[in-house]
Design a protein around this motif. Structure first.
Motif, short mmCIF file in Angstrom:
data_model
loop_
_atom_site.label_atom_id
_atom_site.label_comp_id
_atom_site.label_asym_id
_atom_site.label_seq_id
_atom_site.Cartn_x
_atom_site.Cartn_y
_atom_site.Cartn_z
N THR A 122 38.77 38.24 28.71
CA THR A 122 38.20 37.20 27.87
C THR A 122 38.35 37.60 26.41
O THR A 122 38.88 38.67 26.09
N ASP A 123 37.85 36.77 25.51
CA ASP A 123 37.93 37.07 24.08
C ASP A 123 37.03 38.25 23.71
O ASP A 123 37.14 38.79 22.61
N PHE A 180 25.96 38.63 35.09
CA PHE A 180 27.21 39.29 35.43
C PHE A 180 28.35 38.68 34.63
O PHE A 180 28.50 37.46 34.59
N TYR A 181 29.17 39.54 34.04
CA TYR A 181 30.33 39.09 33.29
C TYR A 181 31.63 39.77 33.72
O TYR A 181 32.68 39.16 33.75
N SER A 182 31.56 41.09 34.05
CA SER A 182 32.80 41.82 34.27
C SER A 182 32.53 43.11 35.04
O SER A 182 31.40 43.36 35.47
N ARG A 183 33.56 43.91 35.19
CA ARG A 183 33.43 45.24 35.79
C ARG A 183 33.99 46.28 34.83
O ARG A 183 34.68 45.94 33.86
N TRP A 209 29.76 45.94 37.59
CA TRP A 209 30.32 46.65 38.74
C TRP A 209 31.22 47.77 38.24
O TRP A 209 31.97 47.59 37.26
N VAL A 210 31.16 48.92 38.88
CA VAL A 210 31.91 50.09 38.43
C VAL A 210 32.84 50.57 39.54
O VAL A 210 32.41 50.79 40.67
N ASP A 211 34.11 50.71 39.20
CA ASP A 211 35.09 51.31 40.10
C ASP A 211 35.65 52.56 39.45
O ASP A 211 35.81 52.64 38.22
N SER A 212 35.99 53.55 40.28
CA SER A 212 36.63 54.76 39.79
C SER A 212 38.12 54.49 39.55
O SER A 212 38.77 53.77 40.32
N ALA A 213 38.64 55.08 38.48
CA ALA A 213 40.06 54.88 38.16
C ALA A 213 40.99 55.57 39.15
O ALA A 213 42.16 55.22 39.26
N GLU A 232 37.36 42.33 31.36
CA GLU A 232 38.23 41.95 32.46
C GLU A 232 37.64 40.78 33.26
O GLU A 232 36.44 40.73 33.52
N ILE A 233 38.49 39.86 33.65
CA ILE A 233 38.08 38.75 34.51
C ILE A 233 38.28 39.21 35.95
O ILE A 233 39.40 39.39 36.41
N HIS A 234 37.17 39.40 36.67
CA HIS A 234 37.26 40.00 38.00
C HIS A 234 36.16 39.44 38.90
O HIS A 234 35.17 40.13 39.20
#
Length: 453
Positions: free
Chosen positions: A325-326, A297-300, A226-230, A330-332
């Motif tokens: 995570t290691d 799926f793992y992160s964004r 998943w992608v979000d704009s900063a 990011e955990i999201h």
């Protein structure tokens, strides 16, 4: 803190997953040929501390005890992959011993009432095909269909669910463009040709499966980020859109809409030239009807304009250190819900969806015979809650496979990252169920009991 179990519909399938090169070992046993990962991992500087999959978890010799452990944990479904070089160690040379091994594995799974889901390609391309150009060479499509058809004929009676490819993004862009995975090339034209040929080989394999009259299901697994704009700055929004096109839309759009995303086609052709490796009829084959879509799926990623990814002129913003995570991911879990909702709305409609991988690496330690990986318990529970929210809103999510059953060879990271719900002592090959494995076993038992009442 003990996490509560989560209620799922009665037909929801819980499982776990592995991949051949990551666990099997026995790299030269019974006629197996060389894969690109054998070559890559034995090349100095490519893999953490020179680690290889030569032995890995020795699952080739220990599969019975591993499957028995799955049974003891109550795991009802298991996603595994087949090593292409075990089946065709040389061009045109079939290896019966390779098929016999997987038949033994599948028969053992059935003995313990564990439903197999078989991935045909989880990145271990035969090296002899890479010597001829690998996935950048269109001829590899035909070799894949030959291999897939042989597996269908030899093992189809034992496999209710086939997955053609695992994560085409990794097998093309990460491998031929960014160079982090085998074969380790840095050529974006090769990368896009490889991506197209992998998708085309998927479609052709689906066509072969349908023509064979098999009674099971067939699909493909894509990895999504998943992608979000900063920010709302136009340049950051545009960079995030390119990142989404690169990571997600380039693969889901041809599968579901018989086209590559037009904004990305314009961007890519401006950098590598015309996409003349796309031939008439290709997109129709790629969009062959599938029975389900696998989702890893793992992160964004939070993205802004920048030079981190020169190909996209984008930069991933690093997440806060206390929510990673290691792997540094990011955990999201909210992003899993948003991803599933977006896929259903834009692409898949009522097509059944299956989470074929979800999990996390943490710095697990074996202390007094136990691994208290509470962070992984929370990660899995939080993502299951996000999945359940999607189901409650009418989403056709049908299953969840936890990555991974046990610690294993984590590609370029070697044995430095642990994703398993079972801890592996690589020196002794002793397996120890972690707290997360016990929690997941409890979740499955709760699900089973809830649907017996």
């Amino acid at each position: 803190m003990t996490r509560s179990f989560i209620e799922f519909p009665s037909d929801f399938v819980f499982g776990t997953a592995t991949a051949a090169y990551q666990i099997e070992g026995a790299a030269k046993a019974d006629g197996r040929g060389e894969s690109i990962w054998d070559r890559f991992s034995h090349t100095p500087g490519k893999v953490f501390e020179g680690h290889t999959g030569d032995v890995a978890c020795d699952h080739y010799h220990r599969y019975e005890e591993d499957i028995k452990l799955m049974h003891e944990l109550g795991i009802p479904a298991y996603r595994l992959s087949i090593s292409w070089p075990r089946i065709f160690p040389e061009r045109g040379k079939f290896n019966q011993a390779g098929i016999d091994f997987y038949r033994r594995v599948l028969e053992t799974l059935h003995k313990y009432e564990i439903e197999p889901a078989v991935t045909l390609y989880h990145w271990d391309l035969p090296q002899y095909l890479q010597d001829e150009g690998g996935w950048a060479n269109r001829a590899t499509v035909d070799y894949f269909v030959e291999y897939a058809t042989k597996v269908f004929r030899e093992l189809g009676d034992l496999v209710p669910k086939f997955i053609t490819h695992n994560e085409p993004w990794c097998a093309s862009f990460l491998s031929y463009g960014l160079g982090h995975h085998a074969p380790g090339h840095h050529d974006w034209r090769e990368a896009y040709a490889a991506a197209h040929h992998i998708l085309l080989s998927h479609g052709k394999a689906v066509e072969a499966y349908r023509a064979g009259g098999y009674q099971g299901e067939i699909g493909i697994t894509l990895n999504f980020t998943w992608v979000d704009s900063a920010s709302n700055r136009p340049e950051d929004v545009a960079a995030a859109r390119r990142e989404d096109g690169f990571a997600n839309r380039w693969f889901i759009e041809p599968l579901m809409k018989r086209q590559y995303p037009s904004d990305m086609v314009e961007w890519v052709e401006g950098r590598i030239g015309a996409l003349d490796f796309i031939e008439p009829g290709d997109l129709e084959s790629i969009a062959s009807t599938i029975d389900f879509l696998g989702i890893n799926f793992y992160s964004r990623n939070v993205v802004q304009a920048g030079a981190g990814n020169a190909h996209l002129e984008s930069q991933v913003v690093q997440p806060s250190a206390d929510r990673v995570t290691d792997m540094g991911w990011e955990i999201h879990p909210e992003s899993l819900y948003r991803l599933l909702t977006w896929l259903k709305s834009e692409y898949t409609a009522d097509l059944p969806l299956v989470i074929t991988e979800n999990g996390a690496a943490f710095r697990d330690e074996l202390v007094d015979g136990e691994v208290q990986d509470v962070d992984r318990v929370n990660y899995v529970a939080d993502h299951l809650e996000a999945a359940k929210r999607f189901i409650d809103e009418g989403g056709p999510l049908k299953g969840y496979y936890l990555w991974s059953f046990m610690d294993n060879f984590e590609w370029a990271f070697g044995y430095s990252k642990r994703f398993g719900m079972v801890y592996v002592d690589y020196a002794t090959q002793v397996r120890t169920v972690k707290a997360s494995g016990k929690w997941y076993s409890g979740q499955i038992a709760h699900h089973r009991a809830a649907n017996v009442r």
